[in-house]
Scaffold this motif. Structure first.
Motif, PDB file in Angstrom:
ATOM      1  N   ARG A 130       0.825  -1.209   0.000  1.00  0.00           N
ATOM      2  CA  ARG A 130       0.000   0.000   0.000  1.00  0.00           C
ATOM      3  C   ARG A 130       0.856   1.255   0.000  1.00  0.00           C
ATOM      4  O   ARG A 130       0.527   2.241  -0.670  1.00  0.00           O
ATOM      5  CB  ARG A 130      -0.921  -0.002   1.227  1.00  0.00           C
ATOM      6  CG  ARG A 130      -2.040  -1.046   1.142  1.00  0.00           C
ATOM      7  CD  ARG A 130      -2.972  -0.946   2.322  1.00  0.00           C
ATOM      8  NE  ARG A 130      -4.051  -1.917   2.219  1.00  0.00           N
ATOM      9  CZ  ARG A 130      -5.003  -2.077   3.134  1.00  0.00           C
ATOM     10  NH1 ARG A 130      -4.984  -1.312   4.224  1.00  0.00           N
ATOM     11  NH2 ARG A 130      -5.953  -2.973   2.962  1.00  0.00           N
ATOM     12  N   ILE A 131       1.959   1.219   0.788  1.00  0.00           N
ATOM     13  CA  ILE A 131       2.855   2.381   0.819  1.00  0.00           C
ATOM     14  C   ILE A 131       3.447   2.623  -0.566  1.00  0.00           C
ATOM     15  O   ILE A 131       3.551   3.770  -1.020  1.00  0.00           O
ATOM     16  CB  ILE A 131       3.959   2.168   1.871  1.00  0.00           C
ATOM     17  CG1 ILE A 131       3.355   2.232   3.284  1.00  0.00           C
ATOM     18  CG2 ILE A 131       5.073   3.202   1.714  1.00  0.00           C
ATOM     19  CD1 ILE A 131       4.324   1.835   4.374  1.00  0.00           C
ATOM     20  N   ASP A 132       3.842   1.535  -1.225  1.00  0.00           N
ATOM     21  CA  ASP A 132       4.390   1.675  -2.580  1.00  0.00           C
ATOM     22  C   ASP A 132       3.346   2.278  -3.525  1.00  0.00           C
ATOM     23  O   ASP A 132       3.655   3.174  -4.330  1.00  0.00           O
ATOM     24  CB  ASP A 132       4.848   0.308  -3.106  1.00  0.00           C
ATOM     25  CG  ASP A 132       6.050  -0.225  -2.347  1.00  0.00           C
ATOM     26  OD1 ASP A 132       6.757   0.591  -1.722  1.00  0.00           O
ATOM     27  OD2 ASP A 132       6.277  -1.447  -2.364  1.00  0.00           O
ATOM     28  N   LYS A 133       2.087   1.780  -3.415  1.00  0.00           N
ATOM     29  CA  LYS A 133       1.025   2.324  -4.268  1.00  0.00           C
ATOM     30  C   LYS A 133       0.775   3.793  -3.957  1.00  0.00           C
ATOM     31  O   LYS A 133       0.598   4.618  -4.868  1.00  0.00           O
ATOM     32  CB  LYS A 133      -0.261   1.512  -4.077  1.00  0.00           C
ATOM     33  CG  LYS A 133      -0.186   0.097  -4.640  1.00  0.00           C
ATOM     34  CD  LYS A 133      -1.488  -0.654  -4.411  1.00  0.00           C
ATOM     35  CE  LYS A 133      -1.412  -2.074  -4.971  1.00  0.00           C
ATOM     36  NZ  LYS A 133      -2.660  -2.836  -4.725  1.00  0.00           N
ATOM     37  N   ASN A 134       0.743   4.119  -2.641  1.00  0.00           N
ATOM     38  CA  ASN A 134       0.535   5.521  -2.259  1.00  0.00           C
ATOM     39  C   ASN A 134       1.677   6.396  -2.747  1.00  0.00           C
ATOM     40  O   ASN A 134       1.459   7.543  -3.164  1.00  0.00           O
ATOM     41  CB  ASN A 134       0.407   5.636  -0.737  1.00  0.00           C
ATOM     42  CG  ASN A 134      -0.888   5.041  -0.219  1.00  0.00           C
ATOM     43  OD1 ASN A 134      -1.857   4.919  -0.979  1.00  0.00           O
ATOM     44  ND2 ASN A 134      -0.928   4.664   1.040  1.00  0.00           N
ATOM     45  N   GLN A 135       2.897   5.853  -2.672  1.00  0.00           N
ATOM     46  CA  GLN A 135       4.056   6.621  -3.141  1.00  0.00           C
ATOM     47  C   GLN A 135       3.931   6.907  -4.633  1.00  0.00           C
ATOM     48  O   GLN A 135       4.193   8.033  -5.090  1.00  0.00           O
ATOM     49  CB  GLN A 135       5.344   5.837  -2.856  1.00  0.00           C
ATOM     50  CG  GLN A 135       6.627   6.598  -3.162  1.00  0.00           C
ATOM     51  CD  GLN A 135       6.820   7.783  -2.245  1.00  0.00           C
ATOM     52  OE1 GLN A 135       6.382   7.754  -1.105  1.00  0.00           O
ATOM     53  NE2 GLN A 135       7.457   8.819  -2.737  1.00  0.00           N
ATOM     54  N   LYS A 136       3.507   5.873  -5.378  1.00  0.00           N
ATOM     55  CA  LYS A 136       3.321   6.081  -6.813  1.00  0.00           C
ATOM     56  C   LYS A 136       2.207   7.088  -7.076  1.00  0.00           C
ATOM     57  O   LYS A 136       2.308   7.928  -7.981  1.00  0.00           O
ATOM     58  CB  LYS A 136       3.007   4.749  -7.478  1.00  0.00           C
ATOM     59  CG  LYS A 136       4.183   3.782  -7.507  1.00  0.00           C
ATOM     60  CD  LYS A 136       3.807   2.464  -8.167  1.00  0.00           C
ATOM     61  CE  LYS A 136       4.978   1.486  -8.179  1.00  0.00           C
ATOM     62  NZ  LYS A 136       4.605   0.190  -8.800  1.00  0.00           N
ATOM     63  N   ILE A 138       1.314   9.496  -5.066  1.00  0.00           N
ATOM     64  CA  ILE A 138       1.836  10.822  -4.713  1.00  0.00           C
ATOM     65  C   ILE A 138       2.719  11.364  -5.830  1.00  0.00           C
ATOM     66  O   ILE A 138       2.660  12.558  -6.180  1.00  0.00           O
ATOM     67  CB  ILE A 138       2.606  10.743  -3.379  1.00  0.00           C
ATOM     68  CG1 ILE A 138       1.629  10.489  -2.225  1.00  0.00           C
ATOM     69  CG2 ILE A 138       3.399  12.022  -3.133  1.00  0.00           C
ATOM     70  CD1 ILE A 138       2.303  10.181  -0.909  1.00  0.00           C
ATOM     71  N   GLU A 139       3.548  10.481  -6.381  1.00  0.00           N
ATOM     72  CA  GLU A 139       4.393  10.919  -7.492  1.00  0.00           C
ATOM     73  C   GLU A 139       3.540  11.366  -8.684  1.00  0.00           C
ATOM     74  O   GLU A 139       3.851  12.372  -9.335  1.00  0.00           O
ATOM     75  CB  GLU A 139       5.322   9.778  -7.906  1.00  0.00           C
ATOM     76  CG  GLU A 139       6.389   9.449  -6.856  1.00  0.00           C
ATOM     77  CD  GLU A 139       7.223   8.244  -7.256  1.00  0.00           C
ATOM     78  OE1 GLU A 139       6.929   7.652  -8.321  1.00  0.00           O
ATOM     79  OE2 GLU A 139       8.164   7.900  -6.511  1.00  0.00           O
ATOM     80  N   VAL A 145       0.482  18.185 -10.337  1.00  0.00           N
ATOM     81  CA  VAL A 145       0.626  19.538  -9.771  1.00  0.00           C
ATOM     82  C   VAL A 145       1.631  20.341 -10.582  1.00  0.00           C
ATOM     83  O   VAL A 145       1.418  21.533 -10.869  1.00  0.00           O
ATOM     84  CB  VAL A 145       1.053  19.449  -8.288  1.00  0.00           C
ATOM     85  CG1 VAL A 145       1.469  20.818  -7.770  1.00  0.00           C
ATOM     86  CG2 VAL A 145      -0.090  18.903  -7.440  1.00  0.00           C
ATOM     87  N   ASP A 146       2.742  19.675 -10.940  1.00  0.00           N
ATOM     88  CA  ASP A 146       3.738  20.371 -11.763  1.00  0.00           C
ATOM     89  C   ASP A 146       3.141  20.772 -13.117  1.00  0.00           C
ATOM     90  O   ASP A 146       3.372  21.890 -13.603  1.00  0.00           O
ATOM     91  CB  ASP A 146       4.958  19.472 -11.982  1.00  0.00           C
ATOM     92  CG  ASP A 146       5.725  19.210 -10.688  1.00  0.00           C
ATOM     93  OD1 ASP A 146       5.571  20.023  -9.754  1.00  0.00           O
ATOM     94  OD2 ASP A 146       6.453  18.217 -10.617  1.00  0.00           O
ATOM     95  N   ASP A 147       2.368  19.841 -13.692  1.00  0.00           N
ATOM     96  CA  ASP A 147       1.736  20.156 -14.979  1.00  0.00           C
ATOM     97  C   ASP A 147       0.755  21.316 -14.832  1.00  0.00           C
ATOM     98  O   ASP A 147       0.704  22.219 -15.688  1.00  0.00           O
ATOM     99  CB  ASP A 147       1.004  18.924 -15.526  1.00  0.00           C
ATOM    100  CG  ASP A 147       1.972  17.802 -15.897  1.00  0.00           C
ATOM    101  OD1 ASP A 147       3.175  18.105 -16.085  1.00  0.00           O
ATOM    102  OD2 ASP A 147       1.525  16.642 -15.983  1.00  0.00           O
ATOM    103  N   ILE A 148      -0.034  21.279 -13.731  1.00  0.00           N
ATOM    104  CA  ILE A 148      -1.002  22.364 -13.499  1.00  0.00           C
ATOM    105  C   ILE A 148      -0.275  23.676 -13.269  1.00  0.00           C
ATOM    106  O   ILE A 148      -0.692  24.727 -13.768  1.00  0.00           O
ATOM    107  CB  ILE A 148      -1.905  22.016 -12.305  1.00  0.00           C
ATOM    108  CG1 ILE A 148      -2.836  20.848 -12.677  1.00  0.00           C
ATOM    109  CG2 ILE A 148      -2.736  23.224 -11.881  1.00  0.00           C
ATOM    110  CD1 ILE A 148      -3.629  20.315 -11.518  1.00  0.00           C
TER     111      ILE A 148
END
Length: 338
Positions: A130-136, A138-139, A145-148
Motif C-alpha cells: 500500500r505504501i508503494d502504491k501511495n508513493q506512486k 503521490i508521485e 501539480v507540476d503540470d497544473i
C-alpha cells in the motif's frame, strides 16, 4: 497386617530352633544328674561336657535369633528403601508427565506465536504494498501539480500578453478626424487645471486637501444623481491630487461615455487600466471600451475587445453578453457563406 516373607535361609534357621526346643529333645542344661542318669552310667565329667555343649548351643541359638532379627530388620530396611525408590520413581514419572504437559503447552504457545508472526509478516507485506502504491500515487499527483503549475504559468503569460494587448488596443485610433481631439485630451491633468475651470465651483473643495475621501464620496453621489459636470470637476481634481486615480479615471471615462464623447472615454479607460488592471469594474470598462469603438465605427477594435472580455472574464455578465454577440456574428457570417 503386614505379612513377612521368609527366605530359605531364614526358614532353615527357624526349623533348627524348633527341633532343639521340641519337648522330646529338651535337655536340662543346669540340673543335677538324677538317679536314672546315675543308673545310666553317665559320669559328672560327661554331664559337664553336655552342659557346656548345651550352653554353646544356647549361645548359637541366641546368635541365630539375633541374626534372624538383624536379617528381619535388614529386610525391612531394604523394603523401605525399595518403597522409597518406588516413590521417587513415581515422583519422577509424575514430574516427567508434568514436563511433557509443559512442553506441549510451550509448543502450543510457540505455534500461536508463529501464527501471529506470520500474520504480522503478511500485514507488513500488505502495508508495504500500500505504501508503494501511495508513493506512486503521490508521485503521479506531484507530476499533475507540476503540470497544473506549468499550465497556470502559461495561462498567466497569456493573460499578461492579453492585458498588454488590451492596453495597446486602448490607444486612440489615429484617424484624420480624431487627431485634433486626441491632442486635446492627451493629458488629463493639463486639461483640468484651475484656469480651465473658470465656471466651476470647485474652489470650495480645493481649499482643503485633507478631505479627499469626502470629495470622492461626494463625486460618486453627484455621478449617480446625473450631475455629471459637478462630478467630473471633482474626479479631475482627485486625479490631480493622485487620490484613487484608477477609480477616478474610470468614472471620468464613464462620464465621457454617457456624454457620448467616446474617444475621450477610451483615453480615460486606458489610463484607469494602466493604474489597476485587477479592479472589479474591469468587465464594465472593457465592455464600454468595445462599444465606444463600435459607436466610433471602429469594428476591428470593437471585436478585439469583445474577444478580450470573453477570454478574461467569461463568467461575468458582460462576458456572457459578449459571447452572445460573437455567436450571433459567427452564425450570421456562416449563413452568408452558405
Amino acid at each position: 497386617m503386614r505379612q513377612t516373607i521368609l527366605s530359605p535361609h531364614k526358614i532353615g534357621s527357624y526349623f533348627l530352633i524348633g527341633v532343639m526346643i521340641h519337648p522330646f529333645f529338651i535337655i536340662p542344661l543346669s540340673a543335677e544328674p538324677s538317679a536314672f542318669e546315675m543308673q545310666s552310667g553317665a559320669t559328672k565329667k560327661e554331664l559337664r561336657s553336655l552342659q557346656t555343649s548345651s550352653k554353646n548351643l544356647e549361645t548359637i541359638i541366641t546368635e541365630l535369633q539375633n541374626k534372624v532379627i538383624s536379617l528381619d530388620q535388614s529386610q525391612d530396611g531394604v523394603k523401605s528403601l525399595f518403597e522409597g525408590q518406588s516413590l521417587k520413581i513415581k515422583n519422577l514419572l509424575d514430574a516427567s508427565a508434568s514436563q511433557e504437559n509443559s512442553i506441549k503447552s510451550l509448543s502450543s504457545v510457540q505455534d500461536t506465536h508463529s501464527n501471529t508472526l506470520k500474520q504480522q509478516s503478511d500485514l507488513l507485506t500488505l502495508l508495504k504494498d500500500r505504501i508503494d502504491k501511495n508513493q506512486k500515487a503521490i508521485e503521479g499527483l506531484n507530476k499533475k501539480v507540476d503540470d497544473i503549475t506549468e499550465l497556470i504559468g502559461h495561462i498567466n503569460s497569456d493573460l499578461m500578453a492579453q492585458l498588454e494587448l488590451i492596453k495597446k488596443n486602448l490607444e486612440i485610433p489615429t484617424t484624420p478626424t480624431s487627431t485634433s481631439n486626441t491632442s486635446k485630451i492627451s493629458n488629463v491633468k493639463k486639461q483640468t487645471t484651475p484656469k480651465e475651470s473658470k465656471t466651476s465651483n470647485t474652489d470650495t473643495f480645493k481649499k482643503d486637501g485633507s478631505k479627499q475621501k469626502t470629495i470622492f464620496i461626494e463625486a460618486e453621489e453627484l455621478y449617480k444623481k446625473g450631475k455629471l459636470k459637478e462630478a467630473k470637476e471633482r474626479f479631475e481634481w482627485l486625479v490631480e491630487m493622485n487620490y484613487r486615480p484608477a477609480n477616478s479615471l474610470y468614472l471620468l471615462g464613464e462620464i465621457a461615455y454617457k456624454q457620448k464623447n467616446y474617444q475621450q472615454a477610451v483615453v480615460f479607460y486606458k489610463k484607469s487600466a494602466l493604474e489597476n488592471d485587477k479592479a472589479n469594474y474591469m468587465p464594465i470598462l472593457l465592455w464600454h471600451t468595445a462599444w465606444a469603438f463600435r459607436y466610433s465605427k471602429d469594428l476591428p477594435n470593437y471585436e478585439k475587445f469583445l474577444d478580450s472580455l470573453i477570454y478574461l472574464y467569461p463568467n461575468s455578465e458582460q462576458g456572457q453578453k459578449a459571447k452572445d454577440i460573437r455567436k450571433k456574428t459567427k452564425d450570421k457570417n456562416e449563413h452568408r457563406n452558405k
